[in-house]
Design a protein around this motif. Structure first.
Motif, PDB file in Angstrom:
ATOM      1  N   TYR A   1       0.847  -1.198   0.000  1.00 59.22           N
ATOM      2  CA  TYR A   1       0.000   0.000   0.000  1.00 59.22           C
ATOM      3  C   TYR A   1       0.879   1.244   0.000  1.00 59.22           C
ATOM      4  N   LEU A   2       0.421   2.229  -0.734  1.00 60.79           N
ATOM      5  CA  LEU A   2       1.124   3.513  -0.731  1.00 60.79           C
ATOM      6  C   LEU A   2       0.488   4.428   0.302  1.00 60.79           C
TER       7      LEU A   2
ATOM      8  N   GLY B   1       5.791  -0.906   7.503  1.00 55.14           N
ATOM      9  CA  GLY B   1       5.124   0.360   7.235  1.00 55.14           C
ATOM     10  C   GLY B   1       4.422   0.935   8.449  1.00 55.14           C
ATOM     11  N   LEU B   2       3.445   1.771   8.190  1.00 58.35           N
ATOM     12  CA  LEU B   2       2.714   2.446   9.266  1.00 58.35           C
ATOM     13  C   LEU B   2       1.279   2.661   8.824  1.00 58.35           C
TER      14      LEU B   2
ATOM     15  N   PRO C   1       4.366  -2.584  12.365  1.00 54.14           N
ATOM     16  CA  PRO C   1       4.628  -3.962  11.949  1.00 54.14           C
ATOM     17  C   PRO C   1       4.385  -4.939  13.101  1.00 54.14           C
ATOM     18  N   GLY C   2       3.670  -5.989  12.792  1.00 55.56           N
ATOM     19  CA  GLY C   2       3.332  -6.970  13.812  1.00 55.56           C
ATOM     20  C   GLY C   2       1.928  -6.763  14.349  1.00 55.56           C
ATOM     21  N   ASP C   3       1.368  -5.569  14.143  1.00 56.57           N
ATOM     22  CA  ASP C   3       0.017  -5.308  14.645  1.00 56.57           C
ATOM     23  C   ASP C   3      -1.038  -5.938  13.745  1.00 56.57           C
ATOM     24  N   THR C   4      -2.150  -6.215  14.340  1.00 49.47           N
ATOM     25  CA  THR C   4      -3.261  -6.811  13.614  1.00 49.47           C
ATOM     26  C   THR C   4      -4.377  -5.788  13.474  1.00 49.47           C
TER      27      THR C   4
ATOM     28  N   GLU D   1      -5.768   3.157   7.070  1.00 53.97           N
ATOM     29  CA  GLU D   1      -5.136   3.795   5.922  1.00 53.97           C
ATOM     30  C   GLU D   1      -3.627   3.776   6.101  1.00 53.97           C
ATOM     31  N   ALA D   2      -2.927   3.453   5.046  1.00 58.33           N
ATOM     32  CA  ALA D   2      -1.471   3.449   5.131  1.00 58.33           C
ATOM     33  C   ALA D   2      -0.972   4.889   5.274  1.00 58.33           C
ATOM     34  N   LEU D   3      -0.090   5.111   6.233  1.00 55.44           N
ATOM     35  CA  LEU D   3       0.491   6.437   6.404  1.00 55.44           C
ATOM     36  C   LEU D   3       1.888   6.479   5.804  1.00 55.44           C
ATOM     37  N   GLU D   4       2.483   5.320   5.673  1.00 56.52           N
ATOM     38  CA  GLU D   4       3.757   5.162   4.986  1.00 56.52           C
ATOM     39  C   GLU D   4       3.593   3.985   4.029  1.00 56.52           C
ATOM     40  N   PRO D   5       4.509   3.816   3.079  1.00 56.63           N
ATOM     41  CA  PRO D   5       4.427   2.628   2.228  1.00 56.63           C
ATOM     42  C   PRO D   5       4.410   1.410   3.143  1.00 56.63           C
TER      43      PRO D   5
END
Lengths: 244, 244
Positions: A45-46, A67-68, A88-91, A108-112
């Motif tokens: 995701y971007l 990512g974030l 990373p690692g979160d569900t 929503e992706a905040l970083e790639p």
DNA sequence: GCAACGCCTTGACCATAGTCAAGCAAGGCC
DNA sequence: GGCCTTGCTTGACTATGGTCAAGGCGTTGC
């Protein structure tokens, strides 16, 4: 509209997943892991891309590989809050999945970001196969619940300055570099709008709060970099508001 | 009016418990139920009596047999919010128990209540014996989490009048009698202070909000009885604030 | 009886944060 | 280059709700 993504799911396996140790899935046996590996789909995701929307039917859960991610919730008015950040690692979406509801927040992706999707059927199979997995999720839910209740208390009892000070103190753990003298530099991944949404205020108020911190020489803000003169000032700001 | 209390734990068994069908425990087998029955202690509480305090070590969980319980949380300042109400069949303190933390909120009887205590060891035994039990708790946690997140959103985006209207609409389900014409009578179990704490405002503001509802002829308040002229007014109040 | 207490209400005042409107700076696009 | 768009800031104004102080009312206790 973009499709930078679509690295195939075969390229990264759950067996070699770097973040698995931090996830609920760390309790799975090899065989169960194989099941998971087969059932999951990875996707890139971007920034700005939405992983799922509020009120979407929940088809399964998402697991952040890298990512974030921002988890948002909005009311009918279009006003938005940023409930939490996903690392990373979160569900993501496990809450809706487990109670069988539609999604009641959006991600929503905040970083790639690279995010795995695991469909509901697979999750259910794993849950019945491995009871420990359920307990892990239970733990996760308990933690999130506690955080949410804290947030309710904070947002009704603390003024904006204190909430912002608190936010910076929380972000410190992940993005802060603290010097000997108590000074700190933060390199934040968040826009002003998003910081505002995290403490439940409007962007204008965020601007003014930032300015008041600068006027009081508590911190300097340049772009997404924050220099805090002394961490204790932030703590003091909090305690002051809590009446200590 | 008091000391009806101290009915011994033997007098009411989990097997005959009226509320068990509504609790997590409904999934237990007879044998497991026997374990639960042996491990639990029942006790009566009078209004105002505290079941556990914030920051107390969590020794186990509580199960409400009868009565009404308020779950509160306060900040260092002494400001308090009432997070939720606990009804017969509800479980208290499971969050802290499951994540192994101290209690992070307090519970207090609002009406004379009969409450069972189940110690941590018994809970853990049952959890490992019966995986379905864990899933039930998981469901419970998911529901509470969703409610808490809603509350965060509401308390940061809605004005007091709308939050109060919403509260009355929620209380309607349990305490309201709605007539053909849309009128409603509520017989509430809550003091003004507690209602204020439920929507995160001070008692003075509660008073004023009540008065403004009376001035607008939306409702009349006499003691703990509320006459709502027309439920639609409450809904309208909410939607208005949400910008619809 | 009266004093004391808790709960609620009211008034006067004020601070906080929301709203509305305008303007600026940076980045993307043609 | 010019033109948008988007994000951020600022100003002026307002309203909402908090604070402080006082008083009413009902209950309890002595």
């Amino acid at each position: 509209m973009m499709m930078e993504g679509s690295r195939s799911s075969s390229s990264n396996s759950c067996f070699t997943c770097q973040t698995r140790g931090r996830t609920e899935w760390c309790v799975l046996t090899d065989e169960e892991l194989k099941l998971l590996d087969k059932g999951k789909v990875s996707r890139d995701y971007l920034p700005g891309e939405v992983i799922f929307h509020e009120a979407d039917a929940c088809q399964g859960i998402h697991c952040i590989e890298s990512g974030l991610v921002g988890v948002r919730k909005m009311n009918a008015n279009g006003q938005e809050i940023l409930l939490r950040l996903g690392y990373p690692g979160d569900t993501l979406g496990y809450r809706s999945m487990l109670s069988g509801d539609d999604h009641n927040n959006s991600a929503e992706a905040l970083e790639p970001s690279e995010i795995c999707f695991i469909d509901a059927a697979t999750v259910r199979t794993l849950l019945t196969r491995n009871p420990t997995l359920g307990l892990r999720f239970l733990n996760h839910a308990a933690t999130d619940l506690s955080a949410a209740e804290d947030k309710v208390l904070q947002s009704t009892t603390l003024p904006v300055r204190a909430r912002f000070a608190h936010l910076l103190l929380v972000l410190k753990d992940r993005y802060g570099v603290v010097g000997e003298d108590g000074a700190m530099v933060l390199e934040l991944p968040l826009s002003r709008q998003d910081m505002a949404a995290m403490i439940g205020i409007r962007p204008e108020s965020m601007s003014r709060t930032i300015r008041s911190f600068e006027d009081d020489e508590i911190a300097r803000f340049t772009g997404r970099r924050v220099h805090v003169r002394n961490i204790d000032d932030l703590i003091e700001e909090l305690e002051l508001a809590e009446g200590l």
